[in-house]
Enzyme design. Structure first.
Site, PDB file in Angstrom:
ATOM      1  N   GLY A   9       0.821  -1.216   0.000  1.00  0.00           N
ATOM      2  CA  GLY A   9       0.000   0.000   0.000  1.00  0.00           C
ATOM      3  C   GLY A   9       0.856   1.268   0.000  1.00  0.00           C
ATOM      4  N   LYS A  11       3.607   4.088  -1.219  1.00  0.00           N
ATOM      5  CA  LYS A  11       3.916   4.695  -2.526  1.00  0.00           C
ATOM      6  C   LYS A  11       5.430   4.775  -2.708  1.00  0.00           C
ATOM      7  CE  LYS A  11      -0.441   6.126  -3.169  1.00  0.00           C
ATOM      8  NZ  LYS A  11      -1.310   5.323  -3.983  1.00  0.00           N
ATOM      9  N   ILE A  12       5.874   4.503  -3.929  1.00  0.00           N
ATOM     10  CA  ILE A  12       7.302   4.620  -4.246  1.00  0.00           C
ATOM     11  C   ILE A  12       7.448   5.474  -5.506  1.00  0.00           C
ATOM     12  CG2 ILE A  12       7.225   2.353  -5.432  1.00  0.00           C
ATOM     13  CD1 ILE A  12      10.206   2.009  -4.804  1.00  0.00           C
ATOM     14  N   GLY A  16      14.403   6.845  -8.822  1.00  0.00           N
ATOM     15  CA  GLY A  16      15.227   7.053  -7.632  1.00  0.00           C
ATOM     16  C   GLY A  16      16.673   7.275  -8.044  1.00  0.00           C
ATOM     17  N   GLY A  18      20.409   6.163  -7.961  1.00  0.00           N
ATOM     18  CA  GLY A  18      21.304   5.042  -7.666  1.00  0.00           C
ATOM     19  C   GLY A  18      22.581   5.558  -7.007  1.00  0.00           C
ATOM     20  N   ASP A  43      18.340   4.915  -3.720  1.00  0.00           N
ATOM     21  CA  ASP A  43      18.664   3.487  -3.660  1.00  0.00           C
ATOM     22  C   ASP A  43      20.096   3.311  -3.166  1.00  0.00           C
ATOM     23  OD1 ASP A  43      17.919   0.612  -4.565  1.00  0.00           O
ATOM     24  OD2 ASP A  43      19.968   0.938  -5.296  1.00  0.00           O
ATOM     25  N   TYR A  48      27.747  -0.823  -0.734  1.00  0.00           N
ATOM     26  CA  TYR A  48      28.303   0.294  -1.504  1.00  0.00           C
ATOM     27  C   TYR A  48      29.303   1.111  -0.682  1.00  0.00           C
ATOM     28  CZ  TYR A  48      24.348  -0.807  -4.615  1.00  0.00           C
ATOM     29  OH  TYR A  48      23.431  -1.443  -5.423  1.00  0.00           O
ATOM     30  N   LYS A  77      20.005  -2.533   1.270  1.00  0.00           N
ATOM     31  CA  LYS A  77      20.039  -3.968   0.949  1.00  0.00           C
ATOM     32  C   LYS A  77      20.894  -4.755   1.937  1.00  0.00           C
ATOM     33  CE  LYS A  77      19.854  -2.451  -3.855  1.00  0.00           C
ATOM     34  NZ  LYS A  77      20.748  -1.283  -3.987  1.00  0.00           N
ATOM     35  N   HIS A 110      20.060  -8.496  -1.151  1.00  0.00           N
ATOM     36  CA  HIS A 110      20.819  -7.990  -2.305  1.00  0.00           C
ATOM     37  C   HIS A 110      20.993  -9.046  -3.409  1.00  0.00           C
ATOM     38  CE1 HIS A 110      23.969  -4.624  -3.182  1.00  0.00           C
ATOM     39  NE2 HIS A 110      23.518  -5.138  -4.311  1.00  0.00           N
TER      40      HIS A 110
HETATM   41  P1  NDP Z   1      23.557   3.220 -14.488  1.00  0.00           P
HETATM   42  O1  NDP Z   1      22.981   2.427 -15.601  1.00  0.00           O
HETATM   43  O2  NDP Z   1      22.676   4.049 -13.652  1.00  0.00           O
HETATM   44  O3  NDP Z   1      24.720   4.096 -15.120  1.00  0.00           O
HETATM   45  C1  NDP Z   1      25.522   4.931 -14.340  1.00  0.00           C
HETATM   46  C2  NDP Z   1      26.594   5.522 -15.248  1.00  0.00           C
HETATM   47  O4  NDP Z   1      26.002   6.386 -16.228  1.00  0.00           O
HETATM   48  C3  NDP Z   1      27.577   6.371 -14.483  1.00  0.00           C
HETATM   49  O5  NDP Z   1      28.844   6.202 -15.077  1.00  0.00           O
HETATM   50  C4  NDP Z   1      27.069   7.806 -14.682  1.00  0.00           C
HETATM   51  O6  NDP Z   1      28.144   8.707 -14.619  1.00  0.00           O
HETATM   52  C5  NDP Z   1      26.504   7.712 -16.078  1.00  0.00           C
HETATM   53  N1  NDP Z   1      25.339   8.606 -16.322  1.00  0.00           N
HETATM   54  C6  NDP Z   1      24.331   8.911 -15.466  1.00  0.00           C
HETATM   55  N2  NDP Z   1      23.398   9.673 -16.077  1.00  0.00           N
HETATM   56  C7  NDP Z   1      23.819   9.840 -17.350  1.00  0.00           C
HETATM   57  C8  NDP Z   1      23.285  10.523 -18.471  1.00  0.00           C
HETATM   58  N3  NDP Z   1      22.123  11.156 -18.413  1.00  0.00           N
HETATM   59  N4  NDP Z   1      24.005  10.501 -19.627  1.00  0.00           N
HETATM   60  C9  NDP Z   1      25.183   9.847 -19.701  1.00  0.00           C
HETATM   61  N5  NDP Z   1      25.739   9.167 -18.675  1.00  0.00           N
HETATM   62  C10 NDP Z   1      25.056   9.166 -17.511  1.00  0.00           C
HETATM   63  O7  NDP Z   1      24.433   2.205 -13.622  1.00  0.00           O
HETATM   64  P2  NDP Z   1      24.442   1.492 -12.223  1.00  0.00           P
HETATM   65  O8  NDP Z   1      25.028   0.159 -12.489  1.00  0.00           O
HETATM   66  O9  NDP Z   1      25.066   2.371 -11.234  1.00  0.00           O
HETATM   67  O10 NDP Z   1      22.913   1.259 -11.837  1.00  0.00           O
HETATM   68  C11 NDP Z   1      22.115   2.228 -11.189  1.00  0.00           C
HETATM   69  C12 NDP Z   1      21.874   1.874  -9.728  1.00  0.00           C
HETATM   70  O11 NDP Z   1      21.250   0.615  -9.618  1.00  0.00           O
HETATM   71  C13 NDP Z   1      23.139   1.690  -8.886  1.00  0.00           C
HETATM   72  O12 NDP Z   1      23.784   2.906  -8.612  1.00  0.00           O
HETATM   73  C14 NDP Z   1      22.578   0.969  -7.693  1.00  0.00           C
HETATM   74  O13 NDP Z   1      21.906   1.875  -6.839  1.00  0.00           O
HETATM   75  C15 NDP Z   1      21.627  -0.001  -8.381  1.00  0.00           C
HETATM   76  N6  NDP Z   1      22.272  -1.300  -8.684  1.00  0.00           N
HETATM   77  C16 NDP Z   1      21.813  -2.392  -7.992  1.00  0.00           C
HETATM   78  C17 NDP Z   1      22.392  -3.627  -8.189  1.00  0.00           C
HETATM   79  C18 NDP Z   1      21.878  -4.796  -7.420  1.00  0.00           C
HETATM   80  O14 NDP Z   1      22.545  -5.848  -7.412  1.00  0.00           O
HETATM   81  N7  NDP Z   1      20.725  -4.683  -6.790  1.00  0.00           N
HETATM   82  C19 NDP Z   1      23.496  -3.846  -9.144  1.00  0.00           C
HETATM   83  C20 NDP Z   1      23.838  -2.649  -9.883  1.00  0.00           C
HETATM   84  C21 NDP Z   1      23.240  -1.439  -9.651  1.00  0.00           C
HETATM   85  P3  NDP Z   1      28.096  10.044 -13.696  1.00  0.00           P
HETATM   86  O15 NDP Z   1      27.915   9.594 -12.280  1.00  0.00           O
HETATM   87  O16 NDP Z   1      29.411  10.688 -13.948  1.00  0.00           O
HETATM   88  O17 NDP Z   1      26.921  10.862 -14.211  1.00  0.00           O
END
Ligand code: NDP
Length: 296
Positions: A9, A11-12, A16, A18, A43, A48, A77, A110
């Site tokens: 129930g 809201k998210i 978000g 990362g 997130d 991390y 996580k 995780h």
């Molecule tokens: P993303 O797919 O979010 O990509 C992040 C990369 O893209 C960074 O290098 C960032 O650089 C760059 N970037 C961000 N916005 C832009 C844009 N508009 N144009 C061009 N480049 C961009 O990668 P993640 O693997 O970090 O995934 C997102 C989140 O998911 C993680 O941060 C984490 O919170 C979660 N995650 C969870 C996992 C799990 O096992 N549950 C595993 C992997 C991720 P910069 O910072 O310089 O903008």
């Protein structure tokens, strides 16, 4: 901003911030920039190793009344080293202490993989037993909802048949190169929200952001490729957590493209079954076996 309703129930917010690989020294500023840009969903994860700095930033944002705790949706996580049922609450407490928060809005397992405490040595602890210990956390009030991450359909089926709380969320790698249609259909059917991680193809792998179909669609809508990829995720009914430490990109990732049917069809055609996050390369464990067609 689009908001989804969890099976609890609650809201998210669909989008978000990362925080994986958001380094200490950068992550606090990134969270501040995100909240100021309008994000209300962050997130994070114990693994991390940046929760303390996030907590310090949140504490300042709460005291300056920039945001109220109740207006923020915070996810963390349970790391693999806390899977033994007797260690699960300890894992949560460490995260809450790091963050300086009294509760999490969502606590995810995780990975469906357990490590020997303090190591990355895989040990045999059944994730169903870990989940049962997570269920008890809900009664403590320290987590509002629980969910999983990196679970495929067989993992979810086991939980659904042998435990009492249906995960609120399954967070998995999800983007046009790995759209996981069968997992999306399964989770929708069971009222589990799918959250898309690595929606931009993750750091250091620019192929998705420079894919010609994505860049052409971006041009058509006068948006950038990130805004197309985040918009695509939201339009499929998934939450999405793009990571950035760059204030301009943090802001632009909220201003998503609205795609039409032709765009959605074209994006379907770019699927290459390419995974950017594969624990097999770091732990030697193939937890993705069950994804079947999606891994080919
Ligand atoms: P993303 O797919 O979010 O990509 C992040 C990369 O893209 C960074 O290098 C960032 O650089 C760059 N970037 C961000 N916005 C832009 C844009 N508009 N144009 C061009 N480049 C961009 O990668 P993640 O693997 O970090 O995934 C997102 C989140 O998911 C993680 O941060 C984490 O919170 C979660 N995650 C969870 C996992 C799990 O096992 N549950 C595993 C992997 C991720 P910069 O910072 O310089 O903008």
């Amino acid at each position: 901003m689009t908001v989804f309703t969890l099976n609890t129930g609650a809201k998210i917010p669909a989008i978000g911030l990362g925080t994986w690989k958001s380094e200490p020294g950068q992550v606090g500023e990134a969270v501040k920039a995100a909240i100021e840009a309008g994000y209300r969903h962050i997130d994070g994860a114990y693994a991390y190793e940046n929760e303390k700095e996030i907590g310090e930033t949140l504490s300042k944002l709460f005291s300056s009344k920039t945001i109220k705790r109740s207006d923020l949706f915070y996810t963390s996580k349970l790391w693999n080293t806390f899977h033994d049922p007797k260690d699960v609450e300890k894992g949560l407490n460490e995260t809450l202490n790091n963050l300086g928060l009294e509760y999490l809005d969502l606590y995810l397992m995780h990975w469906p993989v357990a490590f020997k405490p303090g190591t990355s040595e895989v040990v045999d602890v059944d994730y169903v037993e870990t989940w049962k210990a997570m269920e008890k956390l809900v009664q403590t009030g320290k987590v509002k909802a629980i969910g999983v991450s990196n679970f495929d359909i067989p993992h979810l089926e086991r939980l659904l048949s042998s435990t009492s709380i249906i995960p609120a969320v399954n967070q998995v790698e999800l983007h046009p190169y790995l759209p996981q249609p069968s997992l999306l259909a399964f989770t929708k059917k069971h009222n589990i929200l799918l959250t898309a991680y690595s929606p931009l193809g993750s750091g250091g792998s620019p192929s998705l952001l420079s894919d010609s179909t994505i860049t052409e669609i971006a041009k058509k809508h006068a948006k950038d490729p990130g805004q197309v990829l985040v918009g695509w995720a939201v339009q499929r009914g998934t939450a999405v957590i793009p990571k950035s430490v760059n204030p301009k990109r943090i802001k632009s990732n909220l201003d998503i493209a609205v795609l039409d049917n032709e765009d959605l069809k074209r994006i379907e055609s770019v699927t290459t079954r390419k995974r950017f996050v594969d624990p097999k390369s770091f732990w030697g464990v193939d937890v993705f076996d069950g994804f079947g067609e999606e891994t080919k």
